[in-house]
Scaffold this motif. Structure first.
Motif, PDB file in Angstrom:
ATOM      1  N   GLN A   4      29.713 -54.700 -41.617  1.00 50.12           N
ATOM      2  CA  GLN A   4      28.876 -54.618 -40.118  1.00 50.12           C
ATOM      3  C   GLN A   4      30.089 -54.920 -39.274  1.00 50.12           C
ATOM      4  O   GLN A   4      30.124 -54.092 -38.284  1.00 50.12           O
ATOM      5  N   LEU A   5      30.919 -56.009 -39.400  1.00 50.04           N
ATOM      6  CA  LEU A   5      31.854 -56.432 -38.698  1.00 50.04           C
ATOM      7  C   LEU A   5      32.859 -55.353 -38.319  1.00 50.04           C
ATOM      8  O   LEU A   5      33.283 -54.959 -37.163  1.00 50.04           O
ATOM      9  N   LEU A   6      33.211 -54.396 -39.507  1.00 54.48           N
ATOM     10  CA  LEU A   6      34.366 -53.529 -39.419  1.00 54.48           C
ATOM     11  C   LEU A   6      33.591 -52.319 -38.633  1.00 54.48           C
ATOM     12  O   LEU A   6      34.500 -51.673 -37.920  1.00 54.48           O
ATOM     13  N   LYS A   7      32.330 -52.076 -38.753  1.00 51.77           N
ATOM     14  CA  LYS A   7      31.863 -50.754 -38.337  1.00 51.77           C
ATOM     15  C   LYS A   7      31.817 -51.074 -36.573  1.00 51.77           C
ATOM     16  O   LYS A   7      32.040 -50.125 -35.892  1.00 51.77           O
ATOM     17  N   GLU A   8      31.844 -52.451 -36.244  1.00 51.58           N
ATOM     18  CA  GLU A   8      31.868 -52.883 -34.765  1.00 51.58           C
ATOM     19  C   GLU A   8      33.229 -53.164 -34.243  1.00 51.58           C
ATOM     20  O   GLU A   8      33.419 -53.506 -33.218  1.00 51.58           O
ATOM     21  N   ASN A   9      34.165 -52.752 -35.185  1.00 50.82           N
ATOM     22  CA  ASN A   9      35.566 -52.961 -34.951  1.00 50.82           C
ATOM     23  C   ASN A   9      35.976 -54.354 -34.393  1.00 50.82           C
ATOM     24  O   ASN A   9      36.749 -54.404 -33.517  1.00 50.82           O
ATOM     25  N   ILE A  10      35.174 -55.245 -35.006  1.00 43.96           N
ATOM     26  CA  ILE A  10      35.733 -56.583 -35.043  1.00 43.96           C
ATOM     27  C   ILE A  10      37.015 -56.516 -35.787  1.00 43.96           C
ATOM     28  O   ILE A  10      37.038 -56.284 -36.825  1.00 43.96           O
ATOM     29  N   PRO A  11      38.312 -57.317 -35.134  1.00 41.68           N
ATOM     30  CA  PRO A  11      39.642 -57.350 -35.970  1.00 41.68           C
ATOM     31  C   PRO A  11      39.681 -58.008 -36.982  1.00 41.68           C
ATOM     32  O   PRO A  11      40.384 -58.966 -37.068  1.00 41.68           O
ATOM     33  N   ILE A  12      38.601 -57.892 -37.990  1.00 42.72           N
ATOM     34  CA  ILE A  12      38.695 -58.472 -39.395  1.00 42.72           C
ATOM     35  C   ILE A  12      39.814 -57.847 -40.234  1.00 42.72           C
ATOM     36  O   ILE A  12      39.869 -56.592 -40.471  1.00 42.72           O
ATOM     37  N   MET A  17      31.683 -45.406 -40.504  1.00 40.87           N
ATOM     38  CA  MET A  17      32.883 -45.694 -40.387  1.00 40.87           C
ATOM     39  C   MET A  17      33.604 -46.818 -41.986  1.00 40.87           C
ATOM     40  O   MET A  17      32.611 -47.401 -42.274  1.00 40.87           O
ATOM     41  N   THR A  18      34.421 -46.513 -42.366  1.00 44.18           N
ATOM     42  CA  THR A  18      34.868 -47.019 -43.725  1.00 44.18           C
ATOM     43  C   THR A  18      35.913 -48.122 -43.421  1.00 44.18           C
ATOM     44  O   THR A  18      36.552 -48.176 -42.271  1.00 44.18           O
ATOM     45  N   ALA A  19      36.061 -49.240 -44.189  1.00 43.75           N
ATOM     46  CA  ALA A  19      37.125 -50.218 -44.003  1.00 43.75           C
ATOM     47  C   ALA A  19      38.260 -49.638 -43.906  1.00 43.75           C
ATOM     48  O   ALA A  19      38.769 -48.538 -44.468  1.00 43.75           O
ATOM     49  N   GLN A  20      39.241 -50.118 -43.007  1.00 47.26           N
ATOM     50  CA  GLN A  20      40.638 -49.880 -42.924  1.00 47.26           C
ATOM     51  C   GLN A  20      41.627 -49.887 -44.287  1.00 47.26           C
ATOM     52  O   GLN A  20      41.212 -50.738 -45.379  1.00 47.26           O
ATOM     53  N   SER A  21      42.102 -48.851 -44.586  1.00 53.91           N
ATOM     54  CA  SER A  21      43.064 -48.994 -45.831  1.00 53.91           C
ATOM     55  C   SER A  21      43.906 -49.934 -45.951  1.00 53.91           C
ATOM     56  O   SER A  21      44.038 -50.524 -47.187  1.00 53.91           O
ATOM     57  N   ASN A  22      44.247 -50.589 -45.005  1.00 51.63           N
ATOM     58  CA  ASN A  22      45.219 -51.856 -44.985  1.00 51.63           C
ATOM     59  C   ASN A  22      44.490 -53.086 -45.263  1.00 51.63           C
ATOM     60  O   ASN A  22      44.773 -54.296 -45.119  1.00 51.63           O
ATOM     61  N   PHE A  23      43.069 -53.220 -45.130  1.00 52.90           N
ATOM     62  CA  PHE A  23      42.421 -54.468 -45.396  1.00 52.90           C
ATOM     63  C   PHE A  23      42.462 -55.024 -46.467  1.00 52.90           C
ATOM     64  O   PHE A  23      42.789 -54.551 -47.673  1.00 52.90           O
ATOM     65  N   LEU A  24      42.736 -56.465 -46.407  1.00 56.78           N
ATOM     66  CA  LEU A  24      43.159 -57.359 -47.564  1.00 56.78           C
ATOM     67  C   LEU A  24      41.835 -57.787 -48.158  1.00 56.78           C
ATOM     68  O   LEU A  24      40.880 -58.535 -47.511  1.00 56.78           O
ATOM     69  N   TRP A  25      41.636 -57.354 -49.284  1.00 61.42           N
ATOM     70  CA  TRP A  25      40.626 -57.793 -50.241  1.00 61.42           C
ATOM     71  C   TRP A  25      41.090 -58.738 -51.508  1.00 61.42           C
ATOM     72  O   TRP A  25      41.937 -58.167 -52.236  1.00 61.42           O
ATOM     73  N   GLY A  26      40.838 -60.048 -51.527  1.00 56.62           N
ATOM     74  CA  GLY A  26      41.391 -60.532 -52.509  1.00 56.62           C
ATOM     75  C   GLY A  26      40.447 -62.033 -52.737  1.00 56.62           C
ATOM     76  O   GLY A  26      39.560 -61.975 -52.549  1.00 56.62           O
TER      77      GLY A  26
END
Length: 502
Positions: A437-445, A1-10
């Motif tokens: 890994q948190l994103l893969k586990e669907n933790i709401p980061i 699974m890849t990170a959501q497209s709206n994930f905030l990288w900053g």
């Protein structure tokens, strides 16, 4: 699974630490003014000169593939006085408010979502050193929030043709603001210190957040703007009374806790955290300083248990009870550095003081307490807290800060490796793998903000270096891709983001 497209990288920044232009002659004065002028700390000077170099900084972020930028609005610049004396509240500088709107608009034009902090540790000098011991500061802060949020957003919508700000942090790390002021004395403080001062400041800061949360939402309702996301952020800690108690207090009305039940409520929450930490079995290095730190943690828990009393929190409780909204934060924002109280101490070293000490006790404590570059890296803890808080609060989680300090004096007379030999690139790799890994586990980061974009002013000193871009302050404020150890962490961050996004 890849990170959501709206994930905030900053990246995360703050005004006083990066903008420059504070506490000099004719400049806005804040509560650090006296400490700077009396030589207790280094002068901020031009800091990293973000106020004028912001287009370059936003461009660098864009080239790295970032899509967000955390910055603060500085109250002392917006409602300024050029003398450090206590005085009546001065007028607002609406040109400065327009200037902040310009920077936010530029941020967006570079493809970066602004995350705006309204109070990042500092307050105007005209409020006095111990502003948060006075309930009158709450009203002053709310007036500042109302004027600032209204004006900047009207400027964004009417002049820049942009939507209003969407992400807010009201008050940065109230737990560190309080503890560094009234217990450790690392921040400017008057004569009233100790545990009663701690509870009084918490009382007013929590009340200020609750009112600010409602004021911001009220403004957006009044103008018909899409509702924003508003929270505060905490410095993550495994000592319940140093952090998690804040979130639980803010949740008390939502959880229908009555005044007489509040003590048992927070006690039960503290016990729950202790159990979870014990079951996590995190990989600590259990050396002698760690054992000493465990004792300090035990004492901290006892002090929290023995001194907690709703009578110390009357302003907070009143604001919570009259709040028109049961929920008083929209998402969880945590700053993850070294959250383990057992890491407070190190083997004695008296050669690297960054603050002038008062008395033998302070001199001794400064020598055995961990400095920024001694903070231990335990990326597994990031996953623990994110999973635990996701389960506890069922809200989106923003990593509002995460970073690692190197040690390099402004004149380059000392530029050393960390005791653990870590480079910033290695630190980034370890912590972003946890995020992956948190994103893969669907933790709401929902986002990760690295502290910080550049080396900057770290609360009295330029020696701790947190920047993705290094600065040799001997030669100005030029941004350098390579740090004094030959590492290029900005490139590493960009590579990791691209890989995690897929």
């Amino acid at each position: 699974m890849t990170a959501q497209s709206n994930f905030l990288w900053g990246v995360a920044t703050s005004g006083y630490q990066s903008e420059g232009g504070y506490n000099g002659v004719g400049q806005p004065q804040n509560n650090w003014s006296e400490s700077e002028q009396k030589g207790r700390v280094m002068r901020t000077g031009s800091a990293s000169d973000f106020w004028t170099r912001y287009p370059e900084d936003f461009s660098n972020c864009q080239e790295l593939g970032l899509n967000s930028f955390r910055l603060s609005l500085e109250w002392s610049r917006i409602q300024p006085t050029t003398t450090p004396e206590i005085s009546p509240a001065p007028n607002y500088d609406f040109q400065v408010l327009d200037d902040y709107a310009e920077r936010i608009a530029s941020c967006r034009q570079h493809g970066l979502e602004p995350i705006v902090t309204l109070h990042h540790f500092t307050h105007p000098a005209w409020l006095g050193i111990d502003a948060w011991l006075s309930p009158e500061t709450i009203d002053c802060f709310i007036d500042y929030v109302r004027v600032t949020v209204t004006h900047i957003n009207q400027r964004l919508t009417d002049y820049h043709q942009q939507p209003p700000i969407h992400w807010y942090i009201t008050i940065n790390e109230p737990n560190i603001l309080v503890l560094n002021t009234y217990l450790s004395g690392q921040f400017p403080v008057g004569n009233f210190t100790g545990i009663l001062a701690v509870w009084r400041a918490y009382n007013h800061l929590l009340a200020a957040h609750i009112r600010a949360y409602n004021v911001v939402h009220d403004i957006y309702e009044q103008y018909g703007w899409k509702q924003p996301l508003v929270t505060l952020n905490t410095y993550c800690s495994d000592l319940y009374w140093s952090e998690k108690v804040i979130w639980d207090l803010l949740d008390a009305q939502k959880n229908q806790v009555k005044p007489k039940e509040l003590r048992n409520y927070v006690y039960a929450q503290a016990k729950h955290l202790e159990t979870a930490l014990r079951q996590a079995s995190l990989p600590f290095r259990k050396d002698f300083p760690y054992q000493l730190g465990r004792l300090a943690r035990w004492m901290g828990n006892r002090i929290g248990h023995r001194t907690f009393d709703i009578q110390h929190l009357d302003y907070y409780w009143q604001e919570l009870m009259v709040s028109p909204r049961q929920k008083v934060y929209d998402y969880l924002a945590i700053d993850y550095y070294d959250p383990f109280i057992a890491h407070t101490f190190r083997l004695p070293s008296f050669s690297d003081f960054e603050f002038k000490t008062k008395g033998i006790r302070n001199w001794l404590m400064t020598g055995i307490t961990s400095k920024w570059w001694d903070w231990r890296a335990l990326p597994e803890g990031l996953s623990f807290f994110c999973k635990y808080y996701a389960q506890e609060y069922n809200l989106p989680i923003l990593i509002a800060e995460n970073g690692m300090a190197l040690r390099r004096k402004p004149d380059n007379s000392i530029a050393t490796r960390r005791s653990d030999q870590l480079h910033r690139s290695q630190f980034l790799e370890a912590h972003l793998r946890q995020i992956q890994q948190l994103l893969k586990e669907n933790i709401p980061i929902v986002g990760y903000m690295h502290w910080s974009l550049t080396d900057n002013y770290e609360w009295g000193s330029y020696t701790p270096r947190f920047g993705l871009f290094s600065i040799d302050f001997n030669r100005g404020t030029e941004r350098e891709f390579e740090d004094h150890l030959g590492d290029r962490p900005a490139e590493t961050y960009a590579k990791l983001i691209k890989e995690i996004q897929g």
